[in-house]
Design an enzyme around this catalytic site. Structure first.
Site, PDB file in Angstrom:
ATOM      1  N   PHE A 265      -5.257   4.449   0.423  1.00 49.09           N
ATOM      2  CA  PHE A 265      -6.299   3.547  -0.082  1.00 49.09           C
ATOM      3  C   PHE A 265      -5.886   2.799  -1.351  1.00 49.09           C
ATOM      4  O   PHE A 265      -6.678   2.639  -2.266  1.00 49.09           O
ATOM      5  CB  PHE A 265      -7.612   4.305  -0.338  1.00 49.09           C
ATOM      6  CG  PHE A 265      -7.975   5.329   0.695  1.00 49.09           C
ATOM      7  CD1 PHE A 265      -7.897   5.032   2.050  1.00 49.09           C
ATOM      8  CD2 PHE A 265      -8.394   6.590   0.331  1.00 49.09           C
ATOM      9  CE1 PHE A 265      -8.236   5.979   3.017  1.00 49.09           C
ATOM     10  CE2 PHE A 265      -8.728   7.548   1.284  1.00 49.09           C
ATOM     11  CZ  PHE A 265      -8.647   7.246   2.630  1.00 49.09           C
ATOM     12  N   HIS A 266      -4.649   2.267  -1.377  1.00 47.67           N
ATOM     13  CA  HIS A 266      -4.162   1.568  -2.558  1.00 47.67           C
ATOM     14  C   HIS A 266      -3.688   0.148  -2.261  1.00 47.67           C
ATOM     15  O   HIS A 266      -2.617  -0.252  -2.703  1.00 47.67           O
ATOM     16  CB  HIS A 266      -3.002   2.349  -3.199  1.00 47.67           C
ATOM     17  CG  HIS A 266      -3.353   3.693  -3.704  1.00 47.67           C
ATOM     18  ND1 HIS A 266      -2.398   4.657  -4.016  1.00 47.67           N
ATOM     19  CD2 HIS A 266      -4.552   4.264  -3.976  1.00 47.67           C
ATOM     20  CE1 HIS A 266      -2.993   5.750  -4.449  1.00 47.67           C
ATOM     21  NE2 HIS A 266      -4.306   5.542  -4.428  1.00 47.67           N
ATOM     22  N   PRO A 267      -4.428  -0.672  -1.518  1.00 49.88           N
ATOM     23  CA  PRO A 267      -3.938  -2.032  -1.241  1.00 49.88           C
ATOM     24  C   PRO A 267      -3.934  -2.902  -2.493  1.00 49.88           C
ATOM     25  O   PRO A 267      -4.880  -2.895  -3.273  1.00 49.88           O
ATOM     26  CB  PRO A 267      -4.939  -2.554  -0.208  1.00 49.88           C
ATOM     27  CG  PRO A 267      -6.199  -1.803  -0.484  1.00 49.88           C
ATOM     28  CD  PRO A 267      -5.755  -0.434  -0.910  1.00 49.88           C
TER      29      PRO A 267
ATOM     30  N   ASP B 181       0.853  -1.184   0.000  1.00 46.80           N
ATOM     31  CA  ASP B 181       0.000   0.000   0.000  1.00 46.80           C
ATOM     32  C   ASP B 181       0.886   1.229   0.000  1.00 46.80           C
ATOM     33  O   ASP B 181       2.058   1.178   0.392  1.00 46.80           O
ATOM     34  CB  ASP B 181      -0.915  -0.011   1.236  1.00 46.80           C
ATOM     35  CG  ASP B 181      -2.013   1.044   1.203  1.00 46.80           C
ATOM     36  OD1 ASP B 181      -2.252   1.622   0.116  1.00 46.80           O
ATOM     37  OD2 ASP B 181      -2.637   1.277   2.254  1.00 46.80           O
ATOM     38  N   HIS B 182       0.330   2.331  -0.468  1.00 43.08           N
ATOM     39  CA  HIS B 182       1.027   3.611  -0.430  1.00 43.08           C
ATOM     40  C   HIS B 182       0.665   4.343   0.863  1.00 43.08           C
ATOM     41  O   HIS B 182      -0.512   4.604   1.115  1.00 43.08           O
ATOM     42  CB  HIS B 182       0.632   4.473  -1.633  1.00 43.08           C
ATOM     43  CG  HIS B 182       1.140   3.953  -2.935  1.00 43.08           C
ATOM     44  ND1 HIS B 182       0.402   4.011  -4.100  1.00 43.08           N
ATOM     45  CD2 HIS B 182       2.318   3.365  -3.260  1.00 43.08           C
ATOM     46  CE1 HIS B 182       1.100   3.487  -5.092  1.00 43.08           C
ATOM     47  NE2 HIS B 182       2.268   3.088  -4.601  1.00 43.08           N
TER      48      HIS B 182
END
Length: 530
Positions: free
Chosen positions: A464-466, A289-290
């Site tokens: 919110f980038h999983p 994630d970021h």
């Protein structure tokens, strides 16, 4: 009834798959969604993400496990639970990543996933506002437009970034995203363009497509090593739907959860949960994630949303502008200005991304501060840290453990320190002097690499980038092969962000749409051979 294709999850990927596969009238397609219809008005108004995230009507309401890298904090972890999935609640930013990301996938053994392979799929989806070109498509279902507002303070931040060595660019989506400029967004005429609106809604008129909402997937049904259906339940009643091809598109959290509940996952974990092990596999591992570091400054001059939106007359002006023109703050994405750059000269391609906003708040969902401010969130695009998603019960209604494991490597902590320093340099550039910026997050007390890494753990939050929890690869340890087939199982695929072997260098919704476009082509090709 036996379906040709059953798709679990009507999020970004599931909507694309259902639309593309049902375009062949010979295929009977069933799409299943745990959430409801996308008839909540705030889904379609861009600023409505504020009312969709953290709302059980549209969000799974996940939380992470306490994270050591964040000093034990737990984070809200939004995931869409509605037709359109995350594309119905996300920030609408259209960012593909870099050509090197996809060429890297190909070098890892994922044949057919290099930049030259996937770029035509990005173009296929697009209806780009500026028409077709070498880098963009037109006439596709997914409308991509310019944002419908601008801010003087963001224009000046862009000029400051340029003075600090980041070139101004018009387009982040040519394969080399280095530069600073306003993000393009998935909107049409001031309304959100979710995957449900773009892809699914036109397809729902087809007689060969069935869409079931409010159906929770309990598990995949097998006959031997072949997937033959899904067990669903709703309102306490269970049912089994059967199909020739089962596709999991429930996202980087939902798809590994379904696999593990079905007996495909880490053997020790499944045995602990009392689930018979069909295949011992690294499902749920490799979570990436970021982490965004929310750096913020008070300003003494210039207009920001903090002043405008906290006054009754300002809110009235914002509402009237959107009602009359579909422009202004109600049309805006959470981040308007973006930038991509390198954290050091030793990095081959940009590994930092900024999301710059003319506002500030303590955390997502909290009220705006009562003073004018600007936030320049920066994230490390290629983190070394890896986390996991693991079921905590054989009950599918129990949320899995989500452990991103942020800042768990020395490399990630060093890049975090460099990212904050580079953000400070931009804010200290003479172009920004007229605003008299005063840093309050993380605060000027943090100066050394060790101190800044500690500060990163205090101000860091998910963007919110999983991805990555059902890793694609050519090796036996991967969960799916390059055609997205689950290894060791027949008739079962995964097609969503969970298959990314390595996270892309940017926002992840456009790459997820691309993955679904490619999956639809492969599934249709394979089904013609059955």
């Amino acid at each position: 009834m036996r379906h040709d294709v059953i798709i679990a999850g009507a999020g970004s990927a599931g909507c694309v798959l259902a639309a593309r596969l049902s375009g062949d009238p010979r295929l009977n397609v069933l799409l299943i969604e745990a959430g409801g219809r996308d008839d909540y008005p705030w889904i379609h108004i861009p600023i409505g993400y504020l009312y969709c995230i953290g709302n059980p009507r549209t969000d799974w309401m996940y939380r992470t496990a306490p994270d050591p890298g964040l000093h034990g904090r737990q984070l809200l972890y939004p995931r869409g639970r509605v037709l359109g999935g995350c594309s119905s609640i996300n920030g609408m930013l259209y960012v593909r990543g870099q050509a090197a990301d996809y060429d890297g996938w190909r070098q890892m053994g994922c044949t057919g996933w290099g930049w030259d392979d996937v770029q035509p799929l990005f173009l296929k989806s697009e209806d780009y506002f500026d028409g077709p070109s070498d880098h963009h498509g037109a006439g596709g279902p997914w409308r991509i437009e310019r944002q419908r507002l601008r801010w003087d303070i963001l224009d000046d931040w862009s000029r400051a970034a340029e003075a600090e060595g980041i070139p101004c660019v018009e387009d982040f989506n040519t394969g080399d995203n280095e530069g600073v400029g306003y993000f393009k967004v998935s909107q049409k005429n001031g309304f959100r363009m979710s995957a449900a609106r773009a892809f699914l809604r036109p397809a729902m008129r087809r007689p060969n497509l069935t869409v079931l909402t409010h159906r929770q997937v309990r598990r995949v049904v097998f006959e031997g090593n072949r997937a033959v259906g899904l067990e669903l339940f709703a309102d306490g009643a269970a049912e089994i739907v059967r199909g020739r091809e089962i596709v999991l598109s429930a996202g980087a959290i939902g798809s590994p959860q379904i696999l593990q509940l079905s007996g495909i996952g880490p053997g020790a974990l499944l045995q602990e949960m009392g689930i018979p092990v069909l295949r011992d596999a690294a499902v749920g591992e490799n979570l990436q994630d970021h982490l965004q570091l929310r750096c913020a400054w008070k300003v003494s001059e210039g207009r920001t949303l903090n002043q405008l939106a906290r006054r009754w007359w300002g809110k009235g002006m914002i509402g009237a502008e959107y009602l009359l023109r579909r422009t202004g703050p109600m049309s805006m994405a959470p981040s308007q200005l973006g930038a991509f750059a390198r954290s050091s000269p030793d990095v081959a391609t940009p590994d930092l991304e900024w999301h710059v906003q003319p506002l500030s708040l303590e955390a997502f969902g909290k009220p705006l501060h009562d003073f004018p401010a600007i936030t320049a969130s920066v994230c490390h695009l290629r983190p070394e840290s890896r986390g996991h998603v693991r079921i905590t019960s054989p009950d599918p209604l129990r949320a899995p453990e989500i452990a991103p494991n942020y800042l768990s490597t020395p490399g990630d902590r060093l890049v975090a320190a460099r990212a904050i320093r580079r953000t400070r340099a931009i804010m200290a550039n003479p172009v920004m002097a007229r605003y008299r910026p005063e840093e309050f997050k993380p605060g000027v007390a943090y100066q050394t690499d060790t101190e800044l890494a500690h500060a990163a753990g205090e101000v860091g939050s998910t963007i919110f980038h999983p991805v990555g929890t059902a890793r694609m690869g050519a090796d036996d340890g991967s969960v799916v092969d390059p055609r997205l087939r689950v290894r060791g199982i027949e008739g079962l695929r995964v097609a969503d962000a969970s298959v990314m072997p390595r996270i892309t260098s940017g926002n992840t919704n456009a790459p997820t749409i691309m993955i679904a476009e490619k999956a639809a082509l492969m599934i249709a090709e394979d089904m013609r051979g059955i």
